[in-house]
Design a protein around this motif. Structure first.
Motif, PDB file in Angstrom:
ATOM      1  N   LEU A  16       0.941  -1.361  -0.019  1.00 25.12           N
ATOM      2  CA  LEU A  16       0.034  -0.061   0.047  1.00 25.12           C
ATOM      3  C   LEU A  16       0.715   1.135   0.081  1.00 25.12           C
ATOM      4  O   LEU A  16       0.898   2.294  -0.711  1.00 25.12           O
ATOM      5  CB  LEU A  16      -0.809   0.050   1.241  1.00 25.12           C
ATOM      6  CG  LEU A  16      -2.073   0.731   1.239  1.00 25.12           C
ATOM      7  CD1 LEU A  16      -3.063   0.190   0.203  1.00 25.12           C
ATOM      8  CD2 LEU A  16      -2.971   0.840   2.687  1.00 25.12           C
ATOM      9  N   LYS A  17       1.913   1.259   0.976  1.00 24.71           N
ATOM     10  CA  LYS A  17       2.930   2.309   1.091  1.00 24.71           C
ATOM     11  C   LYS A  17       3.646   2.630  -0.250  1.00 24.71           C
ATOM     12  O   LYS A  17       3.591   3.750  -0.827  1.00 24.71           O
ATOM     13  CB  LYS A  17       3.534   2.120   2.212  1.00 24.71           C
ATOM     14  CG  LYS A  17       4.526   3.207   2.771  1.00 24.71           C
ATOM     15  CD  LYS A  17       3.646   4.328   3.253  1.00 24.71           C
ATOM     16  CE  LYS A  17       4.616   5.506   3.392  1.00 24.71           C
ATOM     17  NZ  LYS A  17       3.561   6.695   3.652  1.00 24.71           N
ATOM     18  N   LEU A  18       3.791   1.441  -0.882  1.00 21.93           N
ATOM     19  CA  LEU A  18       4.794   1.335  -2.100  1.00 21.93           C
ATOM     20  C   LEU A  18       3.818   2.264  -3.355  1.00 21.93           C
ATOM     21  O   LEU A  18       4.329   2.892  -3.802  1.00 21.93           O
ATOM     22  CB  LEU A  18       5.621   0.223  -2.461  1.00 21.93           C
ATOM     23  CG  LEU A  18       6.274   0.155  -3.448  1.00 21.93           C
ATOM     24  CD1 LEU A  18       7.645   0.702  -3.239  1.00 21.93           C
ATOM     25  CD2 LEU A  18       6.491  -1.343  -4.137  1.00 21.93           C
ATOM     26  N   ASP A  19       2.793   1.721  -3.229  1.00 23.93           N
ATOM     27  CA  ASP A  19       1.861   2.114  -4.263  1.00 23.93           C
ATOM     28  C   ASP A  19       1.636   3.608  -4.026  1.00 23.93           C
ATOM     29  O   ASP A  19       1.744   4.429  -5.064  1.00 23.93           O
ATOM     30  CB  ASP A  19       0.483   1.398  -4.418  1.00 23.93           C
ATOM     31  CG  ASP A  19       0.623   0.066  -4.917  1.00 23.93           C
ATOM     32  OD1 ASP A  19       1.652  -0.521  -5.314  1.00 23.93           O
ATOM     33  OD2 ASP A  19      -0.227  -0.722  -4.529  1.00 23.93           O
ATOM     34  N   GLN A  20       1.451   4.068  -2.876  1.00 30.07           N
ATOM     35  CA  GLN A  20       1.142   5.586  -2.706  1.00 30.07           C
ATOM     36  C   GLN A  20       2.445   6.294  -3.352  1.00 30.07           C
ATOM     37  O   GLN A  20       2.409   7.466  -3.939  1.00 30.07           O
ATOM     38  CB  GLN A  20       0.920   5.838  -1.141  1.00 30.07           C
ATOM     39  CG  GLN A  20      -0.461   5.295  -0.900  1.00 30.07           C
ATOM     40  CD  GLN A  20      -0.594   5.517   0.846  1.00 30.07           C
ATOM     41  OE1 GLN A  20       0.306   5.662   1.536  1.00 30.07           O
ATOM     42  NE2 GLN A  20      -1.771   5.064   1.285  1.00 30.07           N
ATOM     43  N   LEU A  21       3.478   5.961  -2.475  1.00 24.35           N
ATOM     44  CA  LEU A  21       4.913   6.581  -3.071  1.00 24.35           C
ATOM     45  C   LEU A  21       5.051   6.740  -4.438  1.00 24.35           C
ATOM     46  O   LEU A  21       5.413   7.641  -5.080  1.00 24.35           O
ATOM     47  CB  LEU A  21       6.180   6.033  -2.198  1.00 24.35           C
ATOM     48  CG  LEU A  21       5.851   6.135  -0.799  1.00 24.35           C
ATOM     49  CD1 LEU A  21       6.984   5.446  -0.129  1.00 24.35           C
ATOM     50  CD2 LEU A  21       6.042   7.713  -0.320  1.00 24.35           C
ATOM     51  N   ARG A  22       4.770   5.735  -5.169  1.00 27.61           N
ATOM     52  CA  ARG A  22       4.952   5.413  -6.689  1.00 27.61           C
ATOM     53  C   ARG A  22       3.781   6.383  -7.295  1.00 27.61           C
ATOM     54  O   ARG A  22       4.449   7.012  -8.379  1.00 27.61           O
ATOM     55  CB  ARG A  22       4.797   4.088  -7.078  1.00 27.61           C
ATOM     56  CG  ARG A  22       6.202   3.147  -6.807  1.00 27.61           C
ATOM     57  CD  ARG A  22       5.858   1.747  -7.289  1.00 27.61           C
ATOM     58  NE  ARG A  22       7.200   0.911  -7.342  1.00 27.61           N
ATOM     59  CZ  ARG A  22       7.351  -0.064  -7.414  1.00 27.61           C
ATOM     60  NH1 ARG A  22       6.155  -0.820  -7.576  1.00 27.61           N
ATOM     61  NH2 ARG A  22       8.553  -0.909  -7.389  1.00 27.61           N
ATOM     62  N   LEU A  23       2.857   6.666  -6.706  1.00 25.86           N
ATOM     63  CA  LEU A  23       1.968   7.415  -7.229  1.00 25.86           C
ATOM     64  C   LEU A  23       2.313   8.993  -7.216  1.00 25.86           C
ATOM     65  O   LEU A  23       2.606   9.633  -8.421  1.00 25.86           O
ATOM     66  CB  LEU A  23       0.721   7.332  -6.603  1.00 25.86           C
ATOM     67  CG  LEU A  23      -0.642   7.848  -7.382  1.00 25.86           C
ATOM     68  CD1 LEU A  23      -0.917   7.068  -8.812  1.00 25.86           C
ATOM     69  CD2 LEU A  23      -1.790   7.719  -6.486  1.00 25.86           C
TER      70      LEU A  23
END
Ligand code: PEP
Ligand code: MN
Length: 357
Positions: free
Chosen positions: A273-280
């Protein structure tokens, strides 16, 4: 080419089960049977995949120790018999290949001073044709992706399927505290161009000093390198080549044990979840960067037109110096490295000039 073997398990080699799939360790040069014996004894418990040793050493200046030659291969054969290690040596010409095969070496590597010479690589590839042993190719001694790829292509064309690339850093690029600049991007670019070639790292020749081997090895693992090649000597102070960068077998064991493996996939739900947010966030920032760059170039073109209409030169050195000093100062305030900002702005400035022409 689909016939390449990407994973070491497809190489008929079980992964080391340690920090990364493949571990190569051993002395820079084979100096005596006793030296190899000591290395083998003291590395026995570690679980390395290949024991390396140089039999022919390409030295920068004449008069230095140039290797024990065929004698070293006889020592290695006996070490393999006694300890069961797979053994590998460096080859720089067809004669070396012939001798390495005659003495049943399990793999060979092409050194960085040889990768730069297409005739030599071709001669090695021809001599290996029809022989199915792994071949590792160090990057050329200077920063040159095409020569590295070219060497791999020559081996592939000779039918060699188990090819590994080894990043050993580059000369001719500011090395910072190391002997050679790591040039990580060179290996990242190689992986993009040849995704089926596993890439290893040789932190010993990058570092030039045992002090930095742990940090470089961990960086390589974090960057998803598939293996490490480490120089190990029973008594580094007395080594006949590369004394400062060779680990004792005990130091090598300790480094291998303390390295933390990384996987490319997985992680728990929160991580994802955190990775997806940061990638966004990164993706959105990239859009801002690109559109800002495009706007900057548009203004540059307008300035270009204005200068042309008024017969003024495109380049005004003092203005450029001010711009660079300004952005470096601004960058420092927000925690950006000076060299990084200067590099990016030099590139932007070049493009601005091109647009103004
Ligand atoms: C070596 O591995 O001993 C060696 C000579 O390395 P390189 O070709 O990377 O300098
Ligand atoms: Mn060496």
């Amino acid at each position: 080419m689909s016939s390449d073997y990407l994973h070491f398990s497809d190489w008929g080699i079980t992964g080391s089960g340690l920090c990364c799939p493949i571990l190569i360790a051993g002395p820079c040069s084979a100096e005596s049977e006793d030296q190899l014996h000591q290395v083998a004894m003291r590395l026995r418990e570690t679980g390395i995949t290949f024991l390396r040793a140089g039999a022919w050493k390409p030295r920068t200046r004449p008069g230095a120790f140039e290797g024990a030659g065929e004698e070293a291969l006889k020592w290695l054969e006996r070490i393999r018999e006694e300890f069961g290690f797979r053994c590998m040596v460096e080859v720089a010409n067809a004669k070396h290949v012939g001798l390495a095969l005659a003495h049943k070496m399990d793999a060979v590597w092409i050194g960085s001073r040889t990768t730069v010479t297409p005739f030599a690589v071709q001669e090695i590839a021809d001599a290996l044709s029809g022989v199915d042993i792994p071949v590792f190719v160090k990057n050329p001694i200077h920063l040159d992706l095409e020569l590295w790829i070219g060497a791999i292509e020559r081996l592939r064309a000779a039918g060699i399927r188990r090819i590994g690339a080894v990043l050993r850093g580059c000369g001719g690029v500011a090395p910072g505290k190391y002997r050679n600049a790591p040039c990580w991007q060179l290996a990242i670019d190689l992986k993009q161009r040849l995704p089926s070639i596993p890439c290893l790292c040789d932190p010993s020749h990058i570092a030039g000093n045992t002090e930095y081997i742990l940090e470089l090895s961990q960086q390589a693992i974090n960057l998803d390198f598939q293996g490490l090649m480490l120089e190990v000597h029973p008594n580094p102070n007395q080594a006949l080549s590369d004394a400062k960068q060779q680990l004792t077998p005990e130091q090598c064991n300790a480094i291998i044990k303390s390295l933390k493996p990384r996987s490319t996939e997985g992680g728990d739900h929160n991580y994802q979840l955190k990775l997806d947010q940061l990638r966004l966030e990164i993706d959105q920032l990239d859009v801002t960067l690109i559109t800002t760059l495009a706007r900057r170039m548009k203004v540059s073109r307008e300035i270009g037109n204005l200068k042309r209409d008024n017969h003024i030169t495109v380049l005004q050195a003092s203005r450029w110096e001010r711009v660079l000093a300004q952005v470096i100062a601004k960058g420092k305030k927000v925690g950006l490295d000076e060299e990084f900002v200067a590099e990016i702005y030099n590139r932007i400035h070049l493009e601005s000039i091109r647009q103004q022409q």
